[in-house]
Design a protein around this motif. Structure first.
Motif, PDB file in Angstrom:
ATOM      1  N   ASN A   1     135.113 -67.495  -4.518  1.00  0.00           N
ATOM      2  CA  ASN A   1     136.473 -67.364  -4.020  1.00  0.00           C
ATOM      3  C   ASN A   1     137.064 -66.126  -4.698  1.00  0.00           C
ATOM      4  O   ASN A   1     137.475 -66.171  -5.858  1.00  0.00           O
ATOM      5  CB  ASN A   1     137.261 -68.639  -4.373  1.00  0.00           C
ATOM      6  CG  ASN A   1     138.696 -68.594  -3.871  1.00  0.00           C
ATOM      7  OD1 ASN A   1     139.266 -67.512  -3.685  1.00  0.00           O
ATOM      8  ND2 ASN A   1     139.282 -69.757  -3.651  1.00  0.00           N
TER       9      ASN A   1
ATOM     10  N   ASP B   1     139.734 -64.344  -4.118  1.00  0.00           N
ATOM     11  CA  ASP B   1     141.174 -64.369  -4.370  1.00  0.00           C
ATOM     12  C   ASP B   1     141.471 -65.021  -5.730  1.00  0.00           C
ATOM     13  O   ASP B   1     142.307 -64.549  -6.494  1.00  0.00           O
ATOM     14  CB  ASP B   1     141.850 -65.138  -3.229  1.00  0.00           C
ATOM     15  CG  ASP B   1     143.353 -65.143  -3.374  1.00  0.00           C
ATOM     16  OD1 ASP B   1     143.907 -64.089  -3.708  1.00  0.00           O
ATOM     17  OD2 ASP B   1     143.964 -66.215  -3.178  1.00  0.00           O
ATOM     18  N   ARG B   2     140.744 -66.087  -6.045  1.00  0.00           N
ATOM     19  CA  ARG B   2     141.000 -66.822  -7.299  1.00  0.00           C
ATOM     20  C   ARG B   2     139.995 -66.481  -8.389  1.00  0.00           C
ATOM     21  O   ARG B   2     140.028 -67.082  -9.475  1.00  0.00           O
ATOM     22  CB  ARG B   2     140.975 -68.320  -7.042  1.00  0.00           C
ATOM     23  CG  ARG B   2     142.086 -68.721  -6.090  1.00  0.00           C
ATOM     24  CD  ARG B   2     142.226 -70.202  -6.040  1.00  0.00           C
ATOM     25  NE  ARG B   2     143.299 -70.560  -5.134  1.00  0.00           N
ATOM     26  CZ  ARG B   2     144.064 -71.627  -5.268  1.00  0.00           C
ATOM     27  NH1 ARG B   2     143.883 -72.435  -6.275  1.00  0.00           N
ATOM     28  NH2 ARG B   2     145.001 -71.893  -4.402  1.00  0.00           N
TER      29      ARG B   2
END
Ligand code: AVI
Length: 318
Positions: free
Chosen positions: A243, A245-246
């Protein structure tokens, strides 16, 4: 209590916290169960196997970094500190630090008494003369350390990038709790995995031999055994996704077809493609790691990486 009583469902020896996390986790959307429940005996053994996999670079990379930087850590820490390890002493990394630092005492802290006793006994015999003072406790909260080291300055040790398994908010809480536990003048050696290309990261968490898949799926087997579950484990598959984005690898268990099952008699259904989120493994860039440490009350004073910059060992002071 008789084994038969347990099998008949009249009594249960399950950890109430495990039951609560599992039942709540299946009610949540998306479904999620905390990663701490991976580590029953089978899960701990599978994790040991993961650390030797060709794709799982963190353990061997951190070990090599520690071998190279331990003398400098020892020089910066100075003499007469007590080494306090958060988690039971891992087989190879702890001796590297203990050898270099020659501490006044060694205090391993772990929530699992079994692992704590095993690793403490091993280290006590490998380092005769070293005062080994195990503490059975949850290090997520501030801990009172043994009286014998009350006046001794501490060097905390938190290897393995275990901090990455917490969401950033909880990591900051943990760093603050560690600072409080270690007290005045403490230092901390912490391992953090770095952000890198998605292919390398996903391979590290979805190896060709399927050991990480077995590790993830073992959670369902544990639920079936300890919480009288009827989950059809063979109808789930392991997923590991970066992920971006995170900045974290996420592990999930995905139902491959529609399934219905019970846990302690409670019915649950999942449709094909639905998932249970089982783990986060956050990765930190060099600056991110320093910001996280500062947010947790620590000042980074030195850091070491491997030649490819895959993993970092950071020394910080309170
Ligand atoms: C324990 N922890 C740091 C491991 C990690 O890399 O996040 C757990 C793990 N999960 C799958 N592989 C390893």
């Amino acid at each position: 209590m008789l084994k038969q009583e347990i099998e008949d469902g009249q009594a249960s020896l399950a950890d109430p916290a495990f039951r609560q996390d599992v039942l709540r986790g299946f009610d949540m959307r998306p479904r999620a169960i905390p990663a701490r429940w991976f580590y029953d005996r089978a899960g701990s053994e599978l994790f040991e196997q993961i650390t030797d996999l060709p794709e799982y670079y963190p353990t061997r990379t951190e070990t090599a970094i520690l071998r190279a930087c331990a003398p400098e850590i020892a020089a910066r820490a100075g003499e007469g500190r007590a080494v306090v390890e958060f988690g039971s002493g891992s087989s190879t990394k702890t001796p590297i630090l203990l050898q270099a630092v020659a501490p006044a005492a060694y205090v391993p802290i772990d929530i699992s008494g079994d692992f704590l006793r095993e690793s403490s006994a091993g280290l006590a015999s490998a380092f005769p003369g070293l005062d080994v003072l195990p503490v059975e406790a949850d290090f997520m909260h501030p801990i009172a350390l043994p009286m014998q080291v009350a006046a001794t300055p501490k060097l905390g040790f938190f290897p393995g990038s275990t901090i990455g398994n917490m969401i950033p908010h909880s990591s900051v809480d943990l760093l603050r709790a560690m600072k409080e536990s270690l007290g005045e003048g403490a230092m901390l050696v912490i391992g953090m995995d770095r952000i890198k290309d998605a292919a390398t990261l996903e391979a590290a968490y979805d190896d060709a031999q399927g050991v990480t898949a077995a590790f993830n799926l073992n959670l369902l087997t544990r639920i079936n055994r300890e919480l009288a579950g009827t989950i059809p484990v063979e109808r789930f598959r392991h997923r590991a996704i970066w992920n971006d984005d995170r900045a974290r690898i996420e592990m999930h268990l995905e139902a491959t077809e529609d399934v219905a099952f019970t846990i302690e008699g409670r019915p649950f259904e999942m449709t094909a493609g639905e998932t249970i989120h089982t783990e986060n493994s956050h990765k930190y860039g060099a600056r991110d790691a320093r910001i996280l440490l500062r947010a947790g009350g620590w000042t980074p004073i030195a850091e070491w990486t491997d030649p490819e910059g895959k993993f970092a060992v950071i020394l910080a002071e309170a």
